[in-house]
Design a protein around this motif. Structure first.
Motif, mmCIF file in Angstrom:
data_model
loop_
_atom_site.group_PDB
_atom_site.id
_atom_site.type_symbol
_atom_site.label_atom_id
_atom_site.label_comp_id
_atom_site.label_asym_id
_atom_site.label_seq_id
_atom_site.Cartn_x
_atom_site.Cartn_y
_atom_site.Cartn_z
ATOM 1 N N LYS A 161 0.832 -1.207 0.000
ATOM 2 C CA LYS A 161 0.000 0.000 0.000
ATOM 3 C C LYS A 161 0.867 1.257 0.000
ATOM 4 O O LYS A 161 0.559 2.230 -0.695
ATOM 5 C CB LYS A 161 -0.929 -0.003 1.221
ATOM 6 N N LYS A 162 1.952 1.230 0.792
ATOM 7 C CA LYS A 162 2.860 2.378 0.830
ATOM 8 C C LYS A 162 3.497 2.601 -0.532
ATOM 9 O O LYS A 162 3.607 3.731 -1.011
ATOM 10 C CB LYS A 162 3.948 2.163 1.888
ATOM 11 N N LEU A 163 3.917 1.504 -1.161
ATOM 12 C CA LEU A 163 4.571 1.606 -2.461
ATOM 13 C C LEU A 163 3.622 2.169 -3.507
ATOM 14 O O LEU A 163 4.013 3.001 -4.333
ATOM 15 C CB LEU A 163 5.087 0.232 -2.882
ATOM 16 N N GLU A 164 2.368 1.735 -3.469
ATOM 17 C CA GLU A 164 1.363 2.269 -4.397
ATOM 18 C C GLU A 164 1.168 3.762 -4.166
ATOM 19 O O GLU A 164 1.081 4.552 -5.115
ATOM 20 C CB GLU A 164 0.042 1.530 -4.219
ATOM 21 N N ARG A 165 1.093 4.154 -2.892
ATOM 22 C CA ARG A 165 0.929 5.565 -2.533
ATOM 23 C C ARG A 165 2.132 6.385 -3.005
ATOM 24 O O ARG A 165 1.979 7.452 -3.594
ATOM 25 C CB ARG A 165 0.763 5.677 -1.006
ATOM 26 N N TRP A 166 3.335 5.866 -2.759
ATOM 27 C CA TRP A 166 4.553 6.576 -3.170
ATOM 28 C C TRP A 166 4.616 6.759 -4.684
ATOM 29 O O TRP A 166 4.999 7.823 -5.165
ATOM 30 C CB TRP A 166 5.787 5.824 -2.682
#
Length: 248
Positions: free
Chosen positions: A125-130
């Motif tokens: 989820k963090k990677l998608e957000r980044w």
């Protein structure tokens, strides 16, 4: 002229199909009509001036009028290896790095990182957000590509990844004076790829600096003051950007 990004697969001969959220933006926010001009970027460095041909429910068709020769990319690729910072600092770092011309961002887990991403779902989820932040920053700054934020690596993995690059530096408070840093910036300006290693809030451990040095990563100074992690990367990227573009 408004600019929109598409995947290269959406370009077939002289026609481009726009899909996703840009359809609503063009139709209902900008209220554009057939015959109007817009710019399309393929995310790989090419820009096209286009004419809006057809407005459909879920897609918009445009025709290419001409390929534009302008480029907004640096002559060399800059890779930012960023030690994981606390809270939302990574989002700021990604946004500003993309604006300054970074080619790729690699989050790195180091000894003094306070943030530990151990849950795979949270990491995804963090990677998608980044990557969404990188995409938005690329659009805002008129980039010809959308820089990728890679999955989190260990420092050992990051150093191995950096070995494929032409040159690598690691700002370090005990490094020699600014003359060596100036030489590094000038050298990077003439190379095809450069990696920049930035530590987290606690900096790098001595053994991490030695690991990097042993792999050919060059320690450099960024001045007499200790910079925050979110300031250090922006500072050195600004120096590299200025030097590269002043030589064009």
């Amino acid at each position: 002229m408004h600019c929109f990004y598409v995947d290269k697969s959406q370009i077939v001969k002289n026609e481009i199909r726009i899909t996703g959220t840009d359809v609503n933006h063009i139709k209902n926010v900008l209220r554009m009509n057939c015959g109007e001009h817009l710019v399309i970027c393929d995310g790989a460095g090419s820009f096209y001036e286009c004419i809006l041909e057809e407005l459909k429910k879920d897609e918009i068709l445009v025709s290419i009028e001409e390929e534009l020769l302008e480029t907004t990319e640096l002559p060399g690729k800059l890779y930012l290896f960023q030690g994981l910072p606390k809270k939302d600092k990574m989002e700021l770092i990604i946004q500003k790095s993309v604006e300054l011309g970074v080619y790729e961002i690699i989050p790195v887990a180091t000894k003094f990182c306070v943030v530990k991403i151990e849950d795979k779902k949270k990491e995804k989820k963090k990677l998608e957000r980044w990557n969404e932040i990188a995409k938005a920053a690329a659009k805002q700054s008129g980039r010809g590509i959308i820089p990728e934020v890679k999955p989190v690596m260990s420092l050992k993995e990051a150093i191995a990844y950096a070995k494929t690059l032409s040159f690598n530096v690691i700002p370090y408070e005990r490094a020699e004076g600014m003359k060596k840093a100036k030489e590094a910036v000038e050298r990077a300006a003439s190379l095809s790829s450069t990696g920049i290693f930035i530590g987290p809030e606690g900096g790098f451990a001595e053994e991490e600096i030695e690991m990097a040095r042993a792999a050919g990563v060059e320690p450099i100074s960024l001045g007499k003051r200790i910079l925050r992690t979110e300031t250090a990367g922006i500072t050195i990227l600004s120096l590299f950007m200025f030097e590269m573009e002043s030589k064009e």
